[in-house]
Scaffold this active site. Structure first.
Site, PDB file in Angstrom:
ATOM      1  N   CYS A  44      44.545  41.397  31.524  1.00 30.24           N
ATOM      2  CA  CYS A  44      45.208  41.765  32.953  1.00 30.24           C
ATOM      3  C   CYS A  44      46.045  41.730  32.793  1.00 30.24           C
ATOM      4  O   CYS A  44      47.557  40.268  33.094  1.00 30.24           O
ATOM      5  CB  CYS A  44      44.342  41.156  33.805  1.00 30.24           C
ATOM      6  SG  CYS A  44      45.031  42.482  35.409  1.00 30.24           S
ATOM      7  N   CYS A  47      47.789  39.459  36.273  1.00 33.00           N
ATOM      8  CA  CYS A  47      47.261  38.230  36.332  1.00 33.00           C
ATOM      9  C   CYS A  47      47.229  37.540  35.124  1.00 33.00           C
ATOM     10  O   CYS A  47      47.034  36.027  34.892  1.00 33.00           O
ATOM     11  CB  CYS A  47      46.201  38.287  37.476  1.00 33.00           C
ATOM     12  SG  CYS A  47      44.033  38.359  36.467  1.00 33.00           S
ATOM     13  N   CYS A  93      39.780  44.218  37.934  1.00 32.04           N
ATOM     14  CA  CYS A  93      40.023  42.630  38.057  1.00 32.04           C
ATOM     15  C   CYS A  93      39.108  41.544  38.299  1.00 32.04           C
ATOM     16  O   CYS A  93      39.436  41.625  39.834  1.00 32.04           O
ATOM     17  CB  CYS A  93      41.429  42.014  37.583  1.00 32.04           C
ATOM     18  SG  CYS A  93      41.756  40.225  36.768  1.00 32.04           S
ATOM     19  N   CYS A  96      41.778  39.467  40.191  1.00 28.10           N
ATOM     20  CA  CYS A  96      43.426  40.258  41.288  1.00 28.10           C
ATOM     21  C   CYS A  96      42.968  41.607  42.010  1.00 28.10           C
ATOM     22  O   CYS A  96      43.896  41.565  42.915  1.00 28.10           O
ATOM     23  CB  CYS A  96      44.700  39.689  40.322  1.00 28.10           C
ATOM     24  SG  CYS A  96      44.916  41.431  39.120  1.00 28.10           S
ATOM     25  N   CYS A 116      36.384  52.071  29.899  1.00 30.08           N
ATOM     26  CA  CYS A 116      37.856  52.864  29.529  1.00 30.08           C
ATOM     27  C   CYS A 116      38.619  52.704  31.042  1.00 30.08           C
ATOM     28  O   CYS A 116      38.515  52.354  31.324  1.00 30.08           O
ATOM     29  CB  CYS A 116      37.578  54.706  29.471  1.00 30.08           C
ATOM     30  SG  CYS A 116      38.543  56.293  29.996  1.00 30.08           S
TER      31      CYS A 116
END
Length: 128
Positions: A44, A47, A93, A96, A116
């Protein structure tokens, strides 16, 4: 992980903020990782949480990096998205709540799924 809008804006580029925090998208075929074939873990952008293994990435022809499964199912959350006059499944995510992209049921074996994902939501960490 909770941060204020000001903290996210200070840490992310304008495009990264628009995509990850405001549920935007990048134009097809423009993202940094669309054609990337490097090995590693896609984390991510916000984070650093490990999200997708490069071994599950494939060329879907959609113009966005596509994966057939997350590194761990607990790394991502799925939410109903009824925006833009259609119903899709948004992927965020889990750590976060960053918007990553969407998942579709038209991917390859073994899962039949296509995650995607926006390049702006990811950062590639080379495998140690």
């Amino acid at each position: 992980m909770k941060k204020t809008e000001a903290q996210w804006r200070a840490e992310l580029s304008e495009d990264e903020f628009r995509i990850t925090r405001e549920k935007g998208t990048e134009r097809a075929f423009t993202g940094e990782y669309n054609g990337c074939k490097a090995d590693g873990i896609y984390a991510c952008r916000c984070c650093g949480e490990a999200l997708f293994d490069a071994s599950t990435k494939y060329d879907s022809g959609s113009g966005w990096p596509s994966f057939y499964q997350p590194q761990m199912s607990s790394a991502v959350a799925e939410h109903k998205d009824s925006s833009h006059g259609m119903t899709r499944v948004e992927v965020t995510c889990q750590a976060c709540d960053a918007h990553l992209g969407h998942v579709f049921p038209d991917g390859p074996a073994p899962t039949g799924l296509r995650y995607c994902i926006n390049s702006a939501s990811l950062t590639l960490k080379p495998r140690d």
